[in-house]
Design a protein around this motif. Structure first.
Motif, PDB file in Angstrom:
ATOM      1  N   THR A  80     128.998 131.729 -30.941  1.00  0.00           N
ATOM      2  CA  THR A  80     127.964 131.535 -29.922  1.00  0.00           C
ATOM      3  C   THR A  80     126.600 131.968 -30.437  1.00  0.00           C
ATOM      4  OG1 THR A  80     129.540 131.743 -28.100  1.00  0.00           O
ATOM      5  CG2 THR A  80     127.236 132.263 -27.615  1.00  0.00           C
ATOM      6  N   ARG A  81     126.545 133.070 -31.144  1.00  0.00           N
ATOM      7  CA  ARG A  81     125.261 133.520 -31.692  1.00  0.00           C
ATOM      8  C   ARG A  81     124.703 132.527 -32.691  1.00  0.00           C
ATOM      9  NH1 ARG A  81     127.949 138.482 -32.057  1.00  0.00           N
ATOM     10  NH2 ARG A  81     128.167 138.302 -34.319  1.00  0.00           N
ATOM     11  N   GLU A  82     125.560 131.980 -33.543  1.00  0.00           N
ATOM     12  CA  GLU A  82     125.059 131.169 -34.654  1.00  0.00           C
ATOM     13  C   GLU A  82     124.731 129.729 -34.269  1.00  0.00           C
ATOM     14  OE1 GLU A  82     126.478 133.113 -38.791  1.00  0.00           O
ATOM     15  OE2 GLU A  82     127.879 131.669 -37.918  1.00  0.00           O
ATOM     16  N   MET A  83     125.508 129.123 -33.350  1.00  0.00           N
ATOM     17  CA  MET A  83     125.210 127.715 -33.041  1.00  0.00           C
ATOM     18  C   MET A  83     125.072 127.420 -31.555  1.00  0.00           C
ATOM     19  SD  MET A  83     128.226 126.153 -31.777  1.00  0.00           S
ATOM     20  CE  MET A  83     127.634 124.491 -31.857  1.00  0.00           C
ATOM     21  N   GLY A  84     125.117 128.456 -30.701  1.00  0.00           N
ATOM     22  CA  GLY A  84     124.778 128.272 -29.303  1.00  0.00           C
ATOM     23  C   GLY A  84     125.874 127.721 -28.421  1.00  0.00           C
ATOM     24  N   LYS A  85     127.101 127.663 -28.921  1.00  0.00           N
ATOM     25  CA  LYS A  85     128.199 127.150 -28.103  1.00  0.00           C
ATOM     26  C   LYS A  85     128.438 128.072 -26.915  1.00  0.00           C
ATOM     27  CE  LYS A  85     131.832 125.877 -30.406  1.00  0.00           C
ATOM     28  NZ  LYS A  85     131.814 124.405 -30.277  1.00  0.00           N
ATOM     29  N   PRO A  86     128.593 127.529 -25.692  1.00  0.00           N
ATOM     30  CA  PRO A  86     128.930 128.383 -24.559  1.00  0.00           C
ATOM     31  C   PRO A  86     130.166 129.231 -24.869  1.00  0.00           C
ATOM     32  CG  PRO A  86     128.307 126.208 -23.776  1.00  0.00           C
ATOM     33  CD  PRO A  86     128.360 126.133 -25.275  1.00  0.00           C
ATOM     34  N   ILE A  87     130.116 130.503 -24.517  1.00  0.00           N
ATOM     35  CA  ILE A  87     131.129 131.455 -24.957  1.00  0.00           C
ATOM     36  C   ILE A  87     132.537 131.052 -24.524  1.00  0.00           C
ATOM     37  CG2 ILE A  87     130.775 132.955 -22.954  1.00  0.00           C
ATOM     38  CD1 ILE A  87     131.613 134.071 -26.564  1.00  0.00           C
ATOM     39  N   ALA A  88     132.677 130.461 -23.335  1.00  0.00           N
ATOM     40  CA  ALA A  88     134.006 130.038 -22.898  1.00  0.00           C
ATOM     41  C   ALA A  88     134.579 128.985 -23.840  1.00  0.00           C
ATOM     42  CB  ALA A  88     133.942 129.496 -21.469  1.00  0.00           C
ATOM     43  N   GLU A  89     133.728 128.077 -24.322  1.00  0.00           N
ATOM     44  CA  GLU A  89     134.190 127.050 -25.255  1.00  0.00           C
ATOM     45  C   GLU A  89     134.445 127.637 -26.637  1.00  0.00           C
ATOM     46  OE1 GLU A  89     131.651 123.632 -25.264  1.00  0.00           O
ATOM     47  OE2 GLU A  89     131.700 123.425 -23.081  1.00  0.00           O
ATOM     48  N   ALA A  90     133.651 128.619 -27.038  1.00  0.00           N
ATOM     49  CA  ALA A  90     133.878 129.277 -28.329  1.00  0.00           C
ATOM     50  C   ALA A  90     135.236 129.971 -28.333  1.00  0.00           C
ATOM     51  CB  ALA A  90     132.764 130.272 -28.608  1.00  0.00           C
ATOM     52  N   ARG A  91     135.570 130.647 -27.245  1.00  0.00           N
ATOM     53  CA  ARG A  91     136.901 131.255 -27.154  1.00  0.00           C
ATOM     54  C   ARG A  91     137.983 130.186 -27.240  1.00  0.00           C
ATOM     55  NH1 ARG A  91     134.664 134.567 -22.056  1.00  0.00           N
ATOM     56  NH2 ARG A  91     133.906 136.456 -23.120  1.00  0.00           N
ATOM     57  N   GLY A  92     137.718 129.052 -26.604  1.00  0.00           N
ATOM     58  CA  GLY A  92     138.697 127.977 -26.613  1.00  0.00           C
ATOM     59  C   GLY A  92     138.981 127.439 -27.996  1.00  0.00           C
ATOM     60  N   GLU A  93     137.968 127.317 -28.839  1.00  0.00           N
ATOM     61  CA  GLU A  93     138.235 126.768 -30.167  1.00  0.00           C
ATOM     62  C   GLU A  93     138.980 127.754 -31.058  1.00  0.00           C
ATOM     63  OE1 GLU A  93     135.210 126.357 -33.504  1.00  0.00           O
ATOM     64  OE2 GLU A  93     133.881 126.145 -31.776  1.00  0.00           O
ATOM     65  N   VAL A  94     138.799 129.045 -30.833  1.00  0.00           N
ATOM     66  CA  VAL A  94     139.585 130.034 -31.578  1.00  0.00           C
ATOM     67  C   VAL A  94     141.048 129.975 -31.154  1.00  0.00           C
ATOM     68  CG1 VAL A  94     139.879 132.467 -32.130  1.00  0.00           C
ATOM     69  CG2 VAL A  94     137.571 131.527 -31.873  1.00  0.00           C
ATOM     70  N   VAL A  95     141.282 129.908 -29.858  1.00  0.00           N
ATOM     71  CA  VAL A  95     142.662 129.820 -29.362  1.00  0.00           C
ATOM     72  C   VAL A  95     143.315 128.524 -29.845  1.00  0.00           C
ATOM     73  CG1 VAL A  95     144.074 129.588 -27.282  1.00  0.00           C
ATOM     74  CG2 VAL A  95     142.263 131.296 -27.363  1.00  0.00           C
ATOM     75  N   LYS A  96     142.584 127.424 -29.833  1.00  0.00           N
ATOM     76  CA  LYS A  96     143.131 126.152 -30.310  1.00  0.00           C
ATOM     77  C   LYS A  96     143.526 126.250 -31.782  1.00  0.00           C
ATOM     78  CE  LYS A  96     142.140 121.190 -30.205  1.00  0.00           C
ATOM     79  NZ  LYS A  96     141.170 120.165 -29.756  1.00  0.00           N
ATOM     80  N   ASN A 144     129.305 122.207 -35.854  1.00  0.00           N
ATOM     81  CA  ASN A 144     129.444 122.067 -34.400  1.00  0.00           C
ATOM     82  C   ASN A 144     130.709 122.694 -33.823  1.00  0.00           C
ATOM     83  OD1 ASN A 144     130.689 119.903 -35.787  1.00  0.00           O
ATOM     84  ND2 ASN A 144     130.699 118.624 -33.969  1.00  0.00           N
ATOM     85  N   PHE A 145     131.770 122.797 -34.612  1.00  0.00           N
ATOM     86  CA  PHE A 145     132.949 123.582 -34.245  1.00  0.00           C
ATOM     87  C   PHE A 145     133.238 124.504 -35.428  1.00  0.00           C
ATOM     88  CE2 PHE A 145     133.253 119.987 -31.427  1.00  0.00           C
ATOM     89  CZ  PHE A 145     133.773 120.524 -30.251  1.00  0.00           C
ATOM     90  N   MET A 151     139.597 125.191 -39.388  1.00  0.00           N
ATOM     91  CA  MET A 151     141.010 125.527 -39.280  1.00  0.00           C
ATOM     92  C   MET A 151     141.905 124.294 -39.221  1.00  0.00           C
ATOM     93  SD  MET A 151     141.615 128.655 -39.629  1.00  0.00           S
ATOM     94  CE  MET A 151     140.919 130.304 -39.511  1.00  0.00           C
ATOM     95  N   ARG A 152     141.424 123.225 -38.589  1.00  0.00           N
ATOM     96  CA  ARG A 152     142.283 122.042 -38.505  1.00  0.00           C
ATOM     97  C   ARG A 152     142.497 121.425 -39.892  1.00  0.00           C
ATOM     98  NH1 ARG A 152     138.291 117.723 -35.449  1.00  0.00           N
ATOM     99  NH2 ARG A 152     137.502 116.685 -37.322  1.00  0.00           N
ATOM    100  N   ALA A 153     141.602 121.710 -40.825  1.00  0.00           N
ATOM    101  CA  ALA A 153     141.803 121.282 -42.206  1.00  0.00           C
ATOM    102  C   ALA A 153     142.478 122.371 -43.032  1.00  0.00           C
ATOM    103  CB  ALA A 153     140.469 120.904 -42.845  1.00  0.00           C
ATOM    104  N   ALA A 154     142.044 123.621 -42.856  1.00  0.00           N
ATOM    105  CA  ALA A 154     142.518 124.709 -43.705  1.00  0.00           C
ATOM    106  C   ALA A 154     143.970 125.074 -43.448  1.00  0.00           C
ATOM    107  CB  ALA A 154     141.636 125.942 -43.505  1.00  0.00           C
TER     108      ALA A 154
END
Length: 482
Positions: A80-96, A144-145, A151-154
């Motif tokens: 969120t700090r680095e690219m401005g993603k809303p924090i709820a969505e940032a948490r979502g991409e980590v969980v995903k 952007n993510f 992670m989806r590649a790594a």
């Protein structure tokens, strides 16, 4: 390999808070010797890792899922700090990302198992196909993510027995370094996943040199078409496998028999997730004339209700764009389209918009925007719009909807809305994309392949295809001894 390294005078990489425009942190850029050391260490680690039994590799991937969940708050806050993603969505991409690691930990043994091939031959032939790691893979990733796209590649790349050199976008350098550290925290070998911090002027030459390096076996890239063309050409010259995901201009088709209320509500999510900065965000809304007025009314009402503002606030749904140049490019697309006849139904300017409750003008915000009366020949319809702008076009009938939806150089995703799934699927088959979703928003999922057609790229990530993408599918043909 070709000599690599800094040819510019830039010695650091800065990250910037898009909410304020202020520098967050400065990181020293790698020089030529440091890049060489990273390649050498990564190749050595990949060689050892490739001979590690599959069960041990997948156990490490399962531990990675645990570490992702343990560190989800810190990692999301950094995103969120680095690219401005809303924090709820940032948490979502980590969980995903954690869910994806768990998927491969559970199913990797089946996918990577040797595949017997029945051979009807009198001499007693035994044949099988083995999926063997290739070595060190270069991953060039976008901002952007910052976690999920890496992670989806790594995750499948490492699960398959390879190492990874991560060249992330400079504006999310902190996230890149944090991601690399996650792998060692999970117990994977040091240097197996390495983040390269490269000064932005030196990125094209460094990436090209890395692809040419004999120690790099393959490359995966997500980003712009211009950069993707360079990566694909370099991989072709080196005769190396590559996967390219180059963005999209997805159509969201609403047929006359659709549940318009459900479609309009989904359209808001489809366009404005990640503040509209996603390759699989629906961008062009092709709506049957019979329901166009109702759809636009409901859609605009939903957009008006979006809460824009501070991305660290859990209630925020739309944050700033990641960079000032992205906001400026979006404004140019809107202005040119309006000049060509489009009408602004809501938004259309830089700022936080009516739903923010905030009159401050700091940061790189753009109002959630809907343009109506759009169509071919307008930038918002012909180009990829990477931000919170939706283009609505009206279709006379199903044939016209197909023509409008397929009027694009891209071919990533497609969403079709109809009460008749048979009709929707039949229409989807006439439009070229890598994925088609019926009465659902386009999304990536570790259980199904993800990738594009046409100018959206080639190759597939996730599912079985993603795990096998960077393996040598080696044939064994064994005749019993006499």
């Amino acid at each position: 390999m070709t000599a690599m390294g800094s040819t510019s005078t830039t010695t650091s990489v800065d990250t910037v808070d898009p909410t304020t425009g202020l520098v967050l942190q400065s990181y020293p850029a790698m020089n030529a010797a440091e890049v060489e050391d990273a390649v050498a260490a990564g190749a050595a680690a990949a060689s050892v890792w490739g001979s590690t039994p599959v069960a041990a590799r997948l156990a490490a991937v399962a531990r990675l899922a645990e570490v992702l969940r343990e560190r989800s708050e810190d990692l999301a806050a950094l995103v969120t700090r680095e690219m401005g993603k809303p924090i709820a969505e940032a948490r979502g991409e980590v969980v995903k990302s954690a869910v994806t690691a768990e998927h491969y930990a559970a199913h990797g043994s089946r996918i990577l198992a040797d595949r017997p091939v029945p051979i009807d031959a009198p001499e007693g032939v035994e044949a099988w196909v083995s999926h063997e790691p290739m070595g060190l893979v270069l991953a060039v990733m976008p901002w952007n993510f910052p976690v999920w796209q890496v992670m989806r590649a790594a995750i499948p790349t490492v699960a398959a027995g390879n190492g990874l050199l991560l060249k992330h976008s400079p504006n999310v350098t902190g996230s890149a370094l944090a991601i690399a550290e996650l792998f060692t925290a999970a117990g994977l070998p040091e240097h197996l996943v390495t983040a390269l911090v490269v000064a932005e002027p030196d990125v094209p030459a460094t990436v090209e040199d890395l692809i040419a390096d004999e120690r790099v076996a393959a490359v995966t890239f997500t980003g712009s078409n211009r950069a993707g063309e360079m990566v694909g050409a370099a991989a072709g010259r080196a005769s190396k496998p590559s996967v390219l995901e180059l963005g999209g201009s997805d159509a969201f088709v609403v047929l006359a028999d659709a549940d318009v209320e459900a479609a309009a509500a989904a359209a808001v999510r489809a366009r404005f997730t990640n503040s509209g900065q996603s390759c699989v965000c629906a961008k062009r809304f092709v709506v049957a004339a019979a329901v166009a007025d109702e759809f636009v009314r409901l859609f605009v009402d939903g957009v008006r209700a979006l809460r824009a503002g501070d991305p660290t606030d859990a209630s925020t749904e739309v944050g700033p764009l990641a960079r000032a140049d992205l906001r400026d490019a979006l404004q140019r697309q809107v202005d040119e389209s309006v000049a060509l006849g489009a009408t602004v139904a809501i938004g259309g300017r830089s700022g936080r918009g009516s739903g923010s409750g905030d009159d401050t003008d700091t940061g790189w915000f753009y109002e959630p925007t809907v343009l109506i009366g759009t169509g071919p020949g307008m930038p918002v319809f012909d180009e990829e719009t990477f931000g919170p702008v939706a283009a609505v076009a009206v279709a006379c009938d199903d044939d016209h909807a197909v023509a409008l939806a397929d009027h694009t150089a891209y071919g990533l995703g497609l969403s079709v809305w109809s009460r008749s799934t048979e009709r929707a699927v039949a229409l989807a088959r006439r439009i070229t994309t890598g994925a088609a979703f019926v009465n659902a928003v386009v999304a990536s999922d570790p259980r199904v392949p993800f990738g594009g057609t046409k100018r959206s790229g080639y190759g597939r990530e996730l599912a079985d295809a993603g795990l096998l993408a960077f393996t040598n599918q080696r044939t064994y043909w064994v005749v019993s001894g006499h």
